[in-house]
Write a protein that holds these residues in place. Structure first.
Motif, PDB file in Angstrom:
ATOM      1  N   GLY A  60       0.686  -1.278   0.058  1.00  0.00           N
ATOM      2  CA  GLY A  60       0.086   0.205  -0.209  1.00  0.00           C
ATOM      3  C   GLY A  60       1.116   1.034   0.179  1.00  0.00           C
ATOM      4  N   TYR A 109       1.306   2.792  -6.731  1.00  0.00           N
ATOM      5  CA  TYR A 109      -0.078   2.422  -6.932  1.00  0.00           C
ATOM      6  C   TYR A 109      -0.818   3.618  -6.633  1.00  0.00           C
ATOM      7  N   PHE A 147      -2.619  -4.388  -6.939  1.00  0.00           N
ATOM      8  CA  PHE A 147      -1.637  -3.428  -5.408  1.00  0.00           C
ATOM      9  C   PHE A 147      -0.956  -5.112  -5.613  1.00  0.00           C
TER      10      PHE A 147
END
Ligand code: ADP
Ligand code: NA
Length: 324
Positions: free
Chosen positions: A103, A108, A123
């Protein structure tokens, strides 16, 4: 002599940024190293693509690799999805990776922009990229600087795996050149030149016609000072053109700045455009010879066979280490 791996996604347009930031380096490195250059089609399906378009793009990119000077006698040139071990190791590395670290990847974050419906492939993309690299015991990864964070994650995953299971993976290093690491958009020179730019004037495609190249460079955003000097911060447009010019001709930026001391933006842009046209014209000519030739299929078949031998042998070791 080092083992080298790198790849480009077959997502349509291949930009001058891809060429100056990556492909040109691929060619320079193929002589003295054991190099693998991949067409990473599994990475391109993180966004929805038409199947025929994807097949055509894969072929186009292969032809551009060769037209740019990659030589199947010197480097292994192949298509990622044809070597099944990439996806297999990708899954294993996904199981080693954490949600948090994935994350934190800026690529991303940029591409998802908080959109909940964004594909899961986007992801876990960096774990597949780690697989590509680690599968060949890669030592050096020539990339543009936008990929630095992904290589760092690859190292983290390799280290974690090596600690948890067995000393399996070689630690790869990014190889980022000083110039050309980030070619900027022509219309917004604080953003990287990218084929995903909605404004096609922002990028030059390796297959753009000479007159299109001239038009795009002519309308490139600059500034109003009228001085041709290198200052990324305050003169991003002119600095980007200087960098493109320098990489296209081999003349240093300092020498170009001296040469254009008493010149103006119009003349300078014209010369930059001619340099890019001269750089791309022979590549385009060779591309058109190759694109429909059966030679292309033969080269990719031979590349797959070579890559597969190494990848399968390493995958067997990795599976054994994990108890699979
Ligand atoms: P893109 O970023 O255009 O979607 P890829 O992700 O397939 O293309 O990148 C292929 C290679 O091209 C990578 O090594 C990347 O760092 C390099 N690259 C892409 N855009 C640029 C740019 N504007 N300047 C320098 N290198 C770039
Ligand atoms: Na080689």
């Amino acid at each position: 002599m080092a083992t080298i791996f790198s790849g480009i996604k077959p997502t349509g347009v291949v930009t001058l940024g891809n060429y100056l930031g990556a492909m040109k380096q691929f060619v320079d490195l193929q002589d003295d190293n054991n190099a693998y250059y991949c067409i990473v089609d599994l990475h391109s399906i993180t966004v929805q693509l038409d199947r025929v378009e994807l097949m055509n793009n894969t072929r186009k990119l292969a032809a551009l690799y060769l037209a740019s000077g990659l030589d199947p006698e010197k480097a292994t040139i192949f298509v990622q999805s044809e070597v099944k071990a990439h996806a297999q190791l990708g899954w294993m590395l996904t199981c080693i990776a954490g949600m948090g670290e994935l994350g934190r990847m800026t690529q991303y974050k940029d591409k998802s922009q908080g959109n909940e419906n964004v594909g899961a492939g986007l992801f876990v993309y960096p774990t597949l990229m780690a697989s590509d690299i680690l599968l060949y015991n890669t030592e050096l990864v020539p990339v543009g600087d936008d990929q630095k964070q992904h290589i760092e994650l690859t190292r983290d995953l390799a280290e974690r795996f090596n600690k948890r299971y067995y000393e399996t993976f070689t630690m790869p290093e990014p190889l980022i050149q000083k110039e050309g690491a980030r070619i900027m958009s022509l219309t917004n020179p604080v953003k990287k030149m990218s084929k995903s730019d909605t404004n096609a004037k922002g990028y030059i495609s390796m297959l753009d016609e000479p007159n299109v190249i001239r038009k795009k460079i002519k309308s490139a955003v600059t500034d109003s000072s009228g001085v041709i000097s290198f200052d990324r911060e305050n003169k991003p447009g002119i600095s980007n053109l200087l960098e493109i010019y320098s990489l296209s001709t081999g003349t240093s930026i300092d020498d170009l700045v001296k040469q254009y001391e008493n010149s103006n933006y119009g003349t300078f842009k014209q010369d930059v455009a001619e340099a890019v046209v001269a750089l791309l014209e022979p590549i385009q000519a060779r591309y058109h010879e190759l694109i429909d030739s059966p030679e292309l299929d033969e080269i990719l078949d031979a590349g797959r066979a070579k890559a597969e031998t190494v990848a399968n042998k390493n995958l067997a070791k990795i599976e054994k280490a994990m108890g699979l």
